[in-house]
Scaffold this motif. Structure first.
Motif, PDB file in Angstrom:
ATOM      1  N   ILE A  97      -1.107 -10.500  59.079  1.00 24.77           N
ATOM      2  CA  ILE A  97      -2.291  -9.788  58.828  1.00 24.77           C
ATOM      3  C   ILE A  97      -2.279  -8.179  59.498  1.00 24.77           C
ATOM      4  CG2 ILE A  97      -4.716  -9.368  59.164  1.00 24.77           C
ATOM      5  CD1 ILE A  97      -4.858 -12.257  58.880  1.00 24.77           C
ATOM      6  N   LEU A 115      -8.120 -18.286  58.910  1.00 27.37           N
ATOM      7  CA  LEU A 115      -8.929 -17.407  59.917  1.00 27.37           C
ATOM      8  C   LEU A 115     -10.321 -17.762  59.490  1.00 27.37           C
ATOM      9  CD1 LEU A 115      -6.689 -14.487  60.890  1.00 27.37           C
ATOM     10  CD2 LEU A 115      -6.638 -16.820  61.571  1.00 27.37           C
ATOM     11  N   THR A 119     -11.696 -17.484  51.573  1.00 27.26           N
ATOM     12  CA  THR A 119     -11.139 -16.136  51.699  1.00 27.26           C
ATOM     13  C   THR A 119     -11.137 -16.006  50.167  1.00 27.26           C
ATOM     14  OG1 THR A 119     -10.230 -16.421  53.841  1.00 27.26           O
ATOM     15  CG2 THR A 119      -9.996 -14.154  52.439  1.00 27.26           C
ATOM     16  N   HIS A 122     -14.790 -15.758  44.670  1.00 18.90           N
ATOM     17  CA  HIS A 122     -15.676 -14.835  44.011  1.00 18.90           C
ATOM     18  C   HIS A 122     -17.040 -15.727  43.547  1.00 18.90           C
ATOM     19  CE1 HIS A 122     -16.799 -11.823  41.161  1.00 18.90           C
ATOM     20  NE2 HIS A 122     -16.074 -11.183  41.576  1.00 18.90           N
ATOM     21  N   GLU A 124     -18.983 -15.167  41.212  1.00 23.26           N
ATOM     22  CA  GLU A 124     -19.292 -15.367  39.737  1.00 23.26           C
ATOM     23  C   GLU A 124     -18.323 -16.300  39.217  1.00 23.26           C
ATOM     24  OE1 GLU A 124     -21.615 -14.039  38.116  1.00 23.26           O
ATOM     25  OE2 GLU A 124     -22.253 -12.121  39.144  1.00 23.26           O
ATOM     26  N   LEU A 125     -17.410 -16.591  39.826  1.00 20.01           N
ATOM     27  CA  LEU A 125     -16.530 -17.681  39.344  1.00 20.01           C
ATOM     28  C   LEU A 125     -16.926 -19.148  39.471  1.00 20.01           C
ATOM     29  CD1 LEU A 125     -13.060 -16.382  40.053  1.00 20.01           C
ATOM     30  CD2 LEU A 125     -14.368 -16.119  38.007  1.00 20.01           C
ATOM     31  N   ALA A 136      -4.365 -20.209  45.701  1.00 19.37           N
ATOM     32  CA  ALA A 136      -3.172 -19.170  45.328  1.00 19.37           C
ATOM     33  C   ALA A 136      -3.182 -18.188  46.356  1.00 19.37           C
ATOM     34  CB  ALA A 136      -3.083 -18.545  43.878  1.00 19.37           C
TER      35      ALA A 136
ATOM     36  N   ASP B  47       1.557 -16.471  40.316  1.00 20.25           N
ATOM     37  CA  ASP B  47       0.596 -17.120  39.846  1.00 20.25           C
ATOM     38  C   ASP B  47      -0.688 -16.538  40.310  1.00 20.25           C
ATOM     39  OD1 ASP B  47       1.672 -18.951  38.533  1.00 20.25           O
ATOM     40  OD2 ASP B  47       1.596 -20.853  40.215  1.00 20.25           O
ATOM     41  N   LEU B  48      -0.572 -16.040  41.490  1.00 17.84           N
ATOM     42  CA  LEU B  48      -1.826 -15.420  41.981  1.00 17.84           C
ATOM     43  C   LEU B  48      -2.177 -13.943  41.391  1.00 17.84           C
ATOM     44  CD1 LEU B  48      -3.945 -15.075  44.374  1.00 17.84           C
ATOM     45  CD2 LEU B  48      -2.367 -13.944  45.929  1.00 17.84           C
ATOM     46  N   LEU B  51      -4.100 -14.905  38.378  1.00 19.88           N
ATOM     47  CA  LEU B  51      -5.394 -15.319  38.821  1.00 19.88           C
ATOM     48  C   LEU B  51      -6.246 -14.219  39.367  1.00 19.88           C
ATOM     49  CD1 LEU B  51      -4.412 -18.631  40.768  1.00 19.88           C
ATOM     50  CD2 LEU B  51      -5.863 -18.442  39.011  1.00 19.88           C
ATOM     51  N   PHE B  52      -5.826 -13.086  39.837  1.00 24.61           N
ATOM     52  CA  PHE B  52      -6.422 -11.993  40.105  1.00 24.61           C
ATOM     53  C   PHE B  52      -7.009 -11.196  38.807  1.00 24.61           C
ATOM     54  CE2 PHE B  52      -4.509 -11.556  44.507  1.00 24.61           C
ATOM     55  CZ  PHE B  52      -5.791 -11.857  44.976  1.00 24.61           C
ATOM     56  N   ARG B  54      -7.172 -12.699  35.928  1.00 27.35           N
ATOM     57  CA  ARG B  54      -8.363 -13.358  35.242  1.00 27.35           C
ATOM     58  C   ARG B  54      -9.768 -13.354  35.850  1.00 27.35           C
ATOM     59  NH1 ARG B  54      -9.309 -18.417  32.359  1.00 27.35           N
ATOM     60  NH2 ARG B  54     -10.874 -19.224  33.813  1.00 27.35           N
ATOM     61  N   ARG B  55      -9.430 -13.140  37.063  1.00 26.10           N
ATOM     62  CA  ARG B  55     -10.766 -13.138  38.203  1.00 26.10           C
ATOM     63  C   ARG B  55     -11.460 -11.729  37.407  1.00 26.10           C
ATOM     64  NH1 ARG B  55     -10.730 -11.009  43.919  1.00 26.10           N
ATOM     65  NH2 ARG B  55     -10.038  -9.146  42.851  1.00 26.10           N
ATOM     66  N   VAL B  58     -13.047 -12.136  34.048  1.00 26.78           N
ATOM     67  CA  VAL B  58     -14.254 -13.420  33.845  1.00 26.78           C
ATOM     68  C   VAL B  58     -15.438 -12.533  34.985  1.00 26.78           C
ATOM     69  CG1 VAL B  58     -15.098 -15.452  34.756  1.00 26.78           C
ATOM     70  CG2 VAL B  58     -12.688 -15.276  33.806  1.00 26.78           C
ATOM     71  N   SER B  59     -14.997 -12.201  35.934  1.00 27.45           N
ATOM     72  CA  SER B  59     -16.441 -11.541  36.996  1.00 27.45           C
ATOM     73  C   SER B  59     -16.864 -10.603  36.195  1.00 27.45           C
ATOM     74  CB  SER B  59     -15.689 -11.396  38.026  1.00 27.45           C
ATOM     75  OG  SER B  59     -14.874 -10.418  38.304  1.00 27.45           O
ATOM     76  N   LYS B  62     -19.148 -12.034  32.832  1.00 31.01           N
ATOM     77  CA  LYS B  62     -20.034 -13.007  33.043  1.00 31.01           C
ATOM     78  C   LYS B  62     -21.350 -12.507  33.161  1.00 31.01           C
ATOM     79  CE  LYS B  62     -18.246 -17.197  34.624  1.00 31.01           C
ATOM     80  NZ  LYS B  62     -17.719 -18.291  35.531  1.00 31.01           N
ATOM     81  N   GLN B  63     -22.368 -13.288  32.357  1.00 25.89           N
ATOM     82  CA  GLN B  63     -23.821 -12.744  32.411  1.00 25.89           C
ATOM     83  C   GLN B  63     -23.997 -11.425  31.590  1.00 25.89           C
ATOM     84  OE1 GLN B  63     -26.420 -13.260  35.536  1.00 25.89           O
ATOM     85  NE2 GLN B  63     -25.955 -15.250  35.940  1.00 25.89           N
ATOM     86  N   ALA B 129     -11.689  -7.041  53.441  1.00 23.40           N
ATOM     87  CA  ALA B 129     -12.239  -8.109  54.191  1.00 23.40           C
ATOM     88  C   ALA B 129     -11.420  -9.258  53.864  1.00 23.40           C
ATOM     89  CB  ALA B 129     -13.553  -8.362  53.627  1.00 23.40           C
ATOM     90  N   MET B 130     -10.801  -9.382  52.536  1.00 18.83           N
ATOM     91  CA  MET B 130      -9.923 -10.405  52.331  1.00 18.83           C
ATOM     92  C   MET B 130      -8.591 -10.006  52.944  1.00 18.83           C
ATOM     93  SD  MET B 130      -8.363 -11.652  48.655  1.00 18.83           S
ATOM     94  CE  MET B 130      -9.534 -11.239  47.742  1.00 18.83           C
ATOM     95  N   PHE B 131      -8.123  -8.856  53.079  1.00 20.10           N
ATOM     96  CA  PHE B 131      -6.570  -8.806  53.547  1.00 20.10           C
ATOM     97  C   PHE B 131      -6.737  -8.895  55.140  1.00 20.10           C
ATOM     98  CE2 PHE B 131      -5.048  -5.465  50.331  1.00 20.10           C
ATOM     99  CZ  PHE B 131      -4.974  -6.465  49.320  1.00 20.10           C
ATOM    100  N   LYS B 133      -8.085 -11.211  56.498  1.00 17.85           N
ATOM    101  CA  LYS B 133      -8.154 -12.726  56.904  1.00 17.85           C
ATOM    102  C   LYS B 133      -6.940 -13.625  56.504  1.00 17.85           C
ATOM    103  CE  LYS B 133     -12.205 -12.857  59.009  1.00 17.85           C
ATOM    104  NZ  LYS B 133     -12.283 -12.944  60.323  1.00 17.85           N
ATOM    105  N   VAL B 134      -6.241 -13.127  55.504  1.00 14.09           N
ATOM    106  CA  VAL B 134      -5.250 -14.138  55.045  1.00 14.09           C
ATOM    107  C   VAL B 134      -4.092 -13.201  54.638  1.00 14.09           C
ATOM    108  CG1 VAL B 134      -6.107 -14.458  52.766  1.00 14.09           C
ATOM    109  CG2 VAL B 134      -4.514 -16.080  53.646  1.00 14.09           C
TER     110      VAL B 134
END
Lengths: 423, 300
Positions: A97, A115, A119, A122, A124-125, A136, B47-48, B51-52, B54-55, B58-59, B62-63, B129-131, B133-134
């Motif tokens: 990281i 960690l 992580t 989302h 909404e999903l 993934a 694949d990721l 998926l991003f 798609r996310r 969808v997000s 939605k609604q 935040a995501m970066f 942590k992983v």
């Protein structure tokens, strides 16, 4: 050579204190100029060790300094140390990281790190979509996730909600699903930061079981950071003790845990107070000590502890009582103790309140202390003046420590009990 | 204190070990080779990326009641606004073409570029935040933005195509499409990569200097006026014409419009200039992005 999974060599990490953004431009230019001339980073040399309690002169600290260690394949290494010892920094560097400032880490095999659970979830999903996304992100391919999908859902126990957006989940369900995804990762090296502190007791047990499974049955290398000594002892085969960014010790897990517990690093257990003027008596020190008179903060279940109260008497007082009270982690007053009323002449006195046979469960206990005349007229009353931590330790070798489970109530002693036939 | 000295002393020792180093699958160190872009890693995480994408879709929808129809509404409203403001109030020239189809051709192209650029430029800040942590190849994020905007572009292009077809079949509207239409995929790819490259450069800089993010939003708006989106290139004459021509987006918008509408100009030279610019920016952007991703969490 081939049986080593991770080799850390002279690893150091420098952090800048204060706000990023003030003066960074001029520092960047300075750095750049130094590198053009082939000089070392002008700011790296001024770094200090990361003792965060005292204010240093420099704006730069070494969060890690010259760390060296090796992890063998299949080893489960517990990394312990107080807050700020550099555990998280080490994990962050291991999980790529952030990059180290100097030194290198050589790795054999794929690393996956946990960690944090969930992580990239989302809100909404749906649960199903999040399993794929999170998987993934953690490095699984779609096919891998698909093949483990049923197991993941089963482990999480939220099958009924799998097609509902996760924002509608209870926080417990959310965390269960998140952990379930990570539980089915299959890297050669797994790095876990205290993510086990989630969910209810039953789920925590399940998580620990899964971790044990991963390390023992699958023979994977695991690096595990936790403050939960019981979990560390249960899971790990060896330990790494960090302090102020350096390796204090690296050996078998039992000596490491002992060392951690014996190491007196908390100050909350010893409080020195200014004597009050205009009072006939005042408390000047409150300490938690062990039987040898050593100051302790973390006390393994079964070890004796003593609350020591030091006070100063300025005038002759008749019938003064010193007393203490202990408040449980759940904020319940569990006991008060006092010494018989005594007459005092000016001087400095100590009262010691020794733990008797009653065993407290694990947790952080707060101490309040008081001086009063006859137990009714207060001279001084201090709430939450000190604290100590009772911690669970599972240990077979050391006979002085009783083995208790952490979650069986406030008082751990067994009641007197008989079983007899009635008909 | 003197870590650096210690390291220097040990270097010969490490050099002796170097043949054994090759057995490691990975070495984590402060700096890597500039050209070590980790593209193989990105491929492993393909694949990721999807998926991003798609996310994102969808997000966003939605609604919402209208869902993906919003993709149409936005450019449609912009076109109507432009027709009213630039066409009827300011009476800017459209080279004799129907205003709706003229503006829409510009907007469709420009939206893709502008959206991708602004979205990628804050990629580190938005995902800190995501970066933090992983680890996964950070390049997957800007790539997914380029692709999800591409899907949006495809939908908006469909709308443009419908309107264009309507005017074409109606006849007598001055629309003369030509074989350069075949260049459309090239134009779209060039534009996508150009915005990706620029976005990556900005994203790397915004981690430290957030001012740039503000500046960029404003800059993209200004750049639109330096690109023949709401006016034809032919209407710009005089000594500042070179500014418009130096803008690498100009030839893309012009070529697109020339191919579909037959108005304006086309030049292989300017198109080649845009292509060259894209390649340079893309390589530069990837290098900078890769350098920053290693330790941006400390400064973001």
């Amino acid at each position: 050579m081939s049986d080593i999974a991770i080799k850390v060599e002279n690893l150091s990490k420098l952090y800048r204190l204060g706000e990023v953004g003030t003066g960074t431009m001029s520092q960047d230019l300075n750095r750049w100029w130094a590198s053009v001339r082939g000089k070392e980073d002008p700011f790296a040399t001024v770094g200090e060790t990361n003792d965060r309690t005292s204010k240093g002169n420099s704006d730069f600290v070494w969060s890690l300094k010259d760390i060296n260690f090796e992890v063998k394949k299949g080893e489960v290494l517990g990394i312990i140390g107080r807050n700020g010892a550099g555990k998280s920094t080490l994990l962050k560097i291991l999980s790529k990281i952030t990059a180290p400032t100097t030194g290198k880490i050589k790795v054999n095999g794929r690393i996956a790190s946990l960690l944090e659970v969930g992580t990239g979830f989302h809100p909404e999903l749906t649960g199903r979509e999040n399993i794929f996304l999170n998987g993934a992100i953690l490095g699984m391919t779609k096919t891998e996730i698909r093949s483990k999908f049923d197991e993941i859902v089963d482990f999480s126990g939220v099958e009924r909600y799998i097609d509902t957006p996760v924002k509608r989940y209870s926080s417990g369900m959310y965390v269960r699903l998140a952990f379930a995804v990570s539980a089915f990762l299959e890297p050669e090296v797994l790095i876990v930061d205290e993510v086990l502190a989630v969910g209810d007791a039953e789920f925590q047990k399940k998580c620990l079981g899964r971790m044990k499974d991963v390390s023992v049955n699958d023979g994977r290398t695991v690096l595990f950071v936790s403050h939960n000594m019981a979990a560390i002892q249960k899971l790990c085969t060896s330990g790494l003790f960090l302090q102020n960014g350096t390796v204090l010790a690296n050996e078998g897990i039992d000596p490491i845990v002992d060392m951690y517990l014996a190491n007196n690093f908390y100050n909350g257990n010893s409080v020195i107070l200014e004597p009050k003027t205009g009072q006939s008596a005042s408390i000047i020190k409150v300490e938690i000590i062990d039987e040898d008179g050593e100051s302790v903060y973390e006390i393994a279940i079964g070890k004796k502890w003593i609350v020591k109260l030091t006070f100063q008497v300025d005038k002759v007082i008749k019938g003064m009582v010193s007393s203490i009270g202990i408040v449980s982690p759940a904020d319940i007053s569990i006991c008060t103790s006092w010494q018989e009323p005594m007459d005092f002449v000016p001087g400095v006195y100590c009262s010691e309140f020794k733990q008797n046979d009653v065993q407290f469960a694990a947790g952080k206990y707060r101490v309040f202390v008081a001086l009063s005349i006859g137990g009714t007229q207060n001279i001084q009353f201090l709430e939450d003046v000190a604290s100590f931590n009772i911690i669970p330790v599972i240990k077979s070798a050391d006979a002085t420590v009783v083995s208790y489970d952490a979650s069986t109530g406030i008082v751990l002693n067994q009641l007197q009990m008989v079983t007899y036939p009635v008909c | 204190m003197d870590t650096i000295n210690v390291l220097e002393k040990q270097q010969p020792l490490q050099a002796e070990n170097s043949p054994q180093d090759e057995t490691w699958t990975e070495v984590i160190q402060p700096r890597t080779n500039l050209l070590d872009l980790g593209l193989a890693d990105v491929w492993r995480y393909r694949d990721l990326v999807m998926l991003f994408v798609r996310r994102d879709f969808v997000s966003t929808y939605k609604q919402t009641v209208l869902g993906p129809i919003w993709f149409f509404i936005q450019p449609l409203l912009t076109t109507i606004t432009y027709v009213i403001i630039f066409g009827n109030v300011a009476k800017l020239s459209t080279d004799g073409l129907p205003q709706a189809v003229f503006y829409m051709s510009g907007i469709t192209i420009w939206n893709y570029f502008a959206q991708t650029l602004t979205n990628t430029s804050t990629v580190f800040r938005d995902n800190a935040a995501m970066f933090g942590k992983v680890y996964f190849p950070r390049l997957t994020m800007p790539l997914s933005i380029v692709i999800s905007n591409l899907v949006r572009f495809a939908i908006q292009f469909g709308l443009f195509f419908a309107i264009w077809l309507y005017y074409l079949l109606k006849g007598n509207s001055g629309i003369h499409p030509n074989w350069l239409i075949l260049l459309t995929p090239l134009l779209v790819v060039t534009m996508g990569l150009m915005s990706l490259g620029l976005g990556m450069i900005f994203s790397a800089l915004t981690t430290k200097y957030r001012d740039l993010a503000m500046l960029l939003v404003f800059g993209v708006q200004l750049l639109m006026y330096a690109t023949p989106v709401i006016y034809p290139l032919s209407s710009i004459t005089g000594k500042y014409r070179w500014v418009i021509l130096a803008n690498p987006m100009t030839s893309i918008v012009e070529t697109f419009r020339y191919a579909f509408l037959g108005s304006g100009s086309f030049s292989w030279t300017y198109l080649a200039y845009s292509l060259g610019f894209t390649v340079v920016i893309l390589i530069l952007g990837t290098i900078i992005f890769n350098r920053v991703q290693k330790s941006f969490t400390d400064t973001v």
